[in-house]
Design a protein around this motif. Structure first.
Motif, PDB file in Angstrom:
ATOM      1  N   MET A  17     -46.979  62.625 -41.995  1.00 24.11           N
ATOM      2  CA  MET A  17     -46.898  61.470 -41.107  1.00 24.11           C
ATOM      3  C   MET A  17     -45.821  61.643 -40.034  1.00 24.11           C
ATOM      4  N   GLU A  18     -45.176  62.793 -40.038  1.00 24.51           N
ATOM      5  CA  GLU A  18     -44.145  63.135 -39.059  1.00 24.51           C
ATOM      6  C   GLU A  18     -42.953  62.174 -39.095  1.00 24.51           C
ATOM      7  N   ILE A  19     -42.632  61.713 -40.297  1.00 30.04           N
ATOM      8  CA  ILE A  19     -41.420  60.910 -40.480  1.00 30.04           C
ATOM      9  C   ILE A  19     -40.252  61.889 -40.396  1.00 30.04           C
ATOM     10  N   HIS A  76     -36.820  54.372 -37.633  1.00 30.08           N
ATOM     11  CA  HIS A  76     -37.912  55.089 -36.973  1.00 30.08           C
ATOM     12  C   HIS A  76     -39.218  54.367 -37.303  1.00 30.08           C
ATOM     13  N   THR A 105     -43.418  54.533 -37.399  1.00 29.10           N
ATOM     14  CA  THR A 105     -44.598  55.392 -37.410  1.00 29.10           C
ATOM     15  C   THR A 105     -45.821  54.487 -37.343  1.00 29.10           C
ATOM     16  N   CYS A 156     -49.620  54.220 -37.681  1.00 30.19           N
ATOM     17  CA  CYS A 156     -50.707  54.991 -38.285  1.00 30.19           C
ATOM     18  C   CYS A 156     -52.026  54.249 -38.121  1.00 30.19           C
TER      19      CYS A 156
END
Length: 176
Positions: A140-142, A48, A50, A52
């Protein structure tokens, strides 16, 4: 730029201009290049990404990392305005393959970034401390069941990019 030229020109940047934004379309292109990387058994759902751009979250990661490593606060991202964190599923085909897969994704991104005139660096140390901070990973919506393993920092270096370089053999090599 040709592929081999971008590979030869790429270098790690440790002095980004944090106020100079990377255009969104270039970040998107870099992420797409990362997504073309070879992944063990083509298990694309095992990684996944992310992206940022949030300076407050990057600062929070820096503070958390420094605390976890018992050191003075510092910028583990070298002022980069964009950090792409590669997280891996806890379910992997073989021990350690997540690091190889993440490295392939990041190397594709770094070469694409160099080709686009964006300075970059591969990051590992600070990301390992982030992986141990469940609250920050959630912020961080991991996804649940994933943990950060490596990252790429992107931006414009304060000292400018390097000029053309030649490909060379700089590691021990034997041919049999």
């Amino acid at each position: 730029m040709q592929t081999l030229e971008a590979i030869a020109k790429r270098k790690s940047t440790r002095d980004f201009d944090s106020d100079k934004a990377v255009p969104e379309e270039i970040v998107d292109m870099i992420v797409k290049a990362g997504c073309q990387a070879p992944i063990g058994a083509n298990k694309r759902d095992s990684l996944h990404l992310t992206v940022c751009r949030n300076k407050e979250i990057l600062n929070e990661i820096n503070q958390s990392t420094a605390a976890a490593m018992k050191m003075e606060p510092r910028d583990f991202f070298y002022g980069a305005p964009v950090v792409v964190i590669v997280s891996a599923s806890e379910k992997q085909l073989a021990p350690g393959i997540e690091y190889a897969n993440a490295a392939c994704v990041i190397e594709n991104m770094l070469i694409a970034a160099t080709d686009a005139g964006i300075d970059n660096i591969y990051l590992w140390g600070g990301v390992q401390a982030l992986a141990k901070n469940a609250d920050l990973c959630a912020k961080m919506e991991i996804p649940e069941g994933f943990r950060p393993v490596s990252a790429a920092a992107l931006g414009y270096g304060k000292s400018g990019s390097t000029g053309p370089r030649e490909l060379s053999v700089s590691l021990d090599v034997n041919y049999i």
